[in-house]
Design a protein around this motif. Structure first.
Motif: not given
Length: 339
Positions: A293-314
């Motif tokens: 929960r603390k981490f998610v709040r920090a992400c929201a406050a700083n608008r941190l965007k994760p680094c995604i390499d690739r997205v695959f379909p199911f």
């Protein structure tokens, strides 16, 4: 419903199958429609039996998801239907120090079903509202990679502005750790054997320095970069021979947070390095729901965007596992279960 199971016997044991729809959520539970699932190195270990051995019967694969709550059971007040959520990696580790009975609730391994399915039932108290600025794919990366980086860099690593932090590799945890270190004003070093990855990371994240971990003398390179002092904090993903070198590369009162065993489970440590530099070595095994929960709040406050390499379909989950296994990625590999 459609889902993927693993049996601990290798990639051929990763099978799309049909299971009965989950039962309605019981007291304290929530039914979640899974939208995205992020993969971790641990998922490869579970797949080929290096983490928990053979899974008999097979279990649902993977451990990180973002989804939408469809229904809640009796007594649930923390979340409501329609809310986007991410799951804590343990079905039960609410806060504080880990307990023996909680460690057996780590999902996606050791006989505990994971989340690579169209719907799951999960303890409501172990679900956290997803950051509004993140997509489903992005939010799914927070459960293990993001939380582990948070634990290593912030909770236990206690990074401070101006410190030097060394992060090994370019996987999900290391990239999250790099982002968190920069948010706290730390100076960053990444180790990688790939010139292409080094260039990409420097261009995208502005890392202060890059070293090649294939050179056994890399601790000397760290000292040169840091003006002879050494790193104040090291996020050690490899274990094995790398751990001893990380301790050697530390500044006085440096901290080494160990999160993985990519280089092996056994390490040879020079105790003199440990003593003379007063190094603090800490094992990191994710963290509690409260820390998520603390981490998610920090992400929201700083608008941190994760680094995604690739997205695959199911339908291409196997290809997603193979891509992760290839070690060609920078950041996270995600499987999109549904829109």
């Amino acid at each position: 419903m459609r889902c993927y199971s693993v049996d601990g016997k290798g990639l051929n044991g990763l099978i799309m199958t049909e299971r009965a729809e989950p039962e309605r959520p019981g007291r304290g539970e929530a039914l979640v429609s899974v939208k995205s699932v992020a993969l971790n190195y641990r998922d490869l270990m579970v797949m080929d039996g290096r983490y928990g051995g053979e899974q008999n019967p097979p279990i649902l694969a993977a451990s990180d998801m973002c989804g939408v709550v469809e229904e809640v059971g009796e007594g649930v007040e923390s979340i409501q239907p329609g809310v986007r959520v991410v799951n804590a990696p343990f079905r039960c580790w609410p806060d504080g120090r880990m307990r023996p009975e909680w460690i057996r609730t780590f999902v996606g391994g050791n006989g505990v079903d994971g989340v690579l399915a169209e719907r799951i039932v999960y303890p409501a108290d172990a679900l956290v509202k997803a950051p509004e600025h993140m997509s489903n794919d992005e939010a799914s990366t927070l459960t293990i990679a993001g939380l582990t980086a948070w634990a290593a860099v912030v909770t236990h690593g206690r990074v401070q502005a101006g410190e030097w932090i060394l992060l090994h590799g370019t996987g999900g945890v290391s990239i999250f750790g790099l982002q968190l270190a920069r948010l706290h004003g730390a100076r960053t070093i990444i180790s990688t054997s790939s010139k292409a990855k080094a260039a990409a990371i420097q261009e995208r994240f502005g890392v202060d320095a890059v070293i090649d971990y294939r050179d056994a003398q890399w601790p000397e390179a760290v000292r040169e970069i840091t003006g002879g002092a050494g790193a104040d904090l090291i996020v050690e993903v490899a274990g094995g021979a790398s751990l001893g070198r990380s301790i050697n590369a530390c500044n006085y009162a440096g901290r080494v947070c160990v999160i993985g065993v990519l280089d092996g489970k056994l390490s040879e440590v020079n105790v003199r390095d440990l003593l003379s530099h007063q190094v603090n070595v800490r094992g990191i095994f994710m963290e509690s729901t409260a820390e998520l929960r603390k981490f998610v709040r920090a992400c929201a406050a700083n608008r941190l965007k994760p680094c995604i390499d690739r997205v695959f379909p199911f339908e291409q989950a196997r290809e997603a596992y193979e891509h992760l296994q290839s070690q060609q990625h920078i950041g996270k590999v995600v499987i999109q279960v549904a829109q």
